[in-house]
Scaffold this motif. Structure first.
Motif, PDB file in Angstrom:
ATOM      1  N   GLU A 112       0.418  -1.587  -0.038  1.00 15.68           N
ATOM      2  CA  GLU A 112       0.007   0.123  -0.379  1.00 15.68           C
ATOM      3  C   GLU A 112       0.803   1.469  -0.087  1.00 15.68           C
ATOM      4  N   THR A 113       0.128   2.030  -0.603  1.00 16.50           N
ATOM      5  CA  THR A 113       0.820   3.533  -0.536  1.00 16.50           C
ATOM      6  C   THR A 113       0.775   4.525   0.229  1.00 16.50           C
ATOM      7  N   TYR A 114       1.911   4.785   1.029  1.00 15.72           N
ATOM      8  CA  TYR A 114       1.441   5.812   2.100  1.00 15.72           C
ATOM      9  C   TYR A 114       1.892   7.074   2.009  1.00 15.72           C
ATOM     10  N   ARG A 115       1.081   8.781   2.121  1.00 15.94           N
ATOM     11  CA  ARG A 115       1.119   9.742   1.634  1.00 15.94           C
ATOM     12  C   ARG A 115       1.679  10.365   3.104  1.00 15.94           C
ATOM     13  N   VAL A 116       2.626  11.846   3.127  1.00 18.27           N
ATOM     14  CA  VAL A 116       1.854  12.532   4.375  1.00 18.27           C
ATOM     15  C   VAL A 116       1.120  13.766   3.200  1.00 18.27           C
ATOM     16  N   VAL A 117       0.273  14.679   3.700  1.00 18.72           N
ATOM     17  CA  VAL A 117      -0.782  15.453   2.956  1.00 18.72           C
ATOM     18  C   VAL A 117      -0.501  16.720   3.277  1.00 18.72           C
TER      19      VAL A 117
END
Length: 136
Positions: A112-117
């Protein structure tokens, strides 16, 4: 030719200067009013921060660490970690996120891809500051 008469004869100068001034004032007023109506200056103050976050995957979850870059003021923006089943807002107790600050996520989904937004206070601007894919 009488030189003295040349300097005192300004009958054609006044209307030309008046027209030029009226056109200049109209253009300036149109630009100022257009800027306010279109709110062109409203989003200038909220620029996207430049920051790098590291992702450390371990058996209990993910440690997301602010590694380098700008300090982010939480009172003027929202920083979320998005991915998998999670959409976590950065620690609410923190007022500023600076280098070394860490957020811990419990568990993660393989691949799974995790992002800091980052999202501005008024919600008009958003940007992905960092992204990482969980190992399989």
């Amino acid at each position: 030719m009488k030189l003295k008469q040349l300097f005192t004869d300004d009958s054609a100068v006044s209307p030309v200067i008046g027209v030029i001034l009226m056109v200049a004032i109209t253009v300036i007023l149109a630009a100022v009013i257009g800027t306010f109506v279109l709110n062109l200056g409203g989003s200038v103050s909220q620029t996207t921060p430049q920051a790098s976050f590291g992702f450390d995957y371990n058996s209990t979850g993910i440690n997301v660490t602010h590694e380098t870059g700008d300090t982010i003021d939480i009172s003027t923006a929202t920083v979320r970690i998005v991915g998998g089943d999670d959409d976590v807002t950065w620690n609410e107790g923190d007022q500023r996120i600076s280098a070394g600050d860490m957020q811990v996520l419990k568990g993660y989904n393989n691949g799974e891809t995790y992002r800091v937004v980052w999202e501005s206070e008024n919600g008009d601007n958003s940007a992905t500051l960092s992204e990482s894919t969980a190992p399989n």
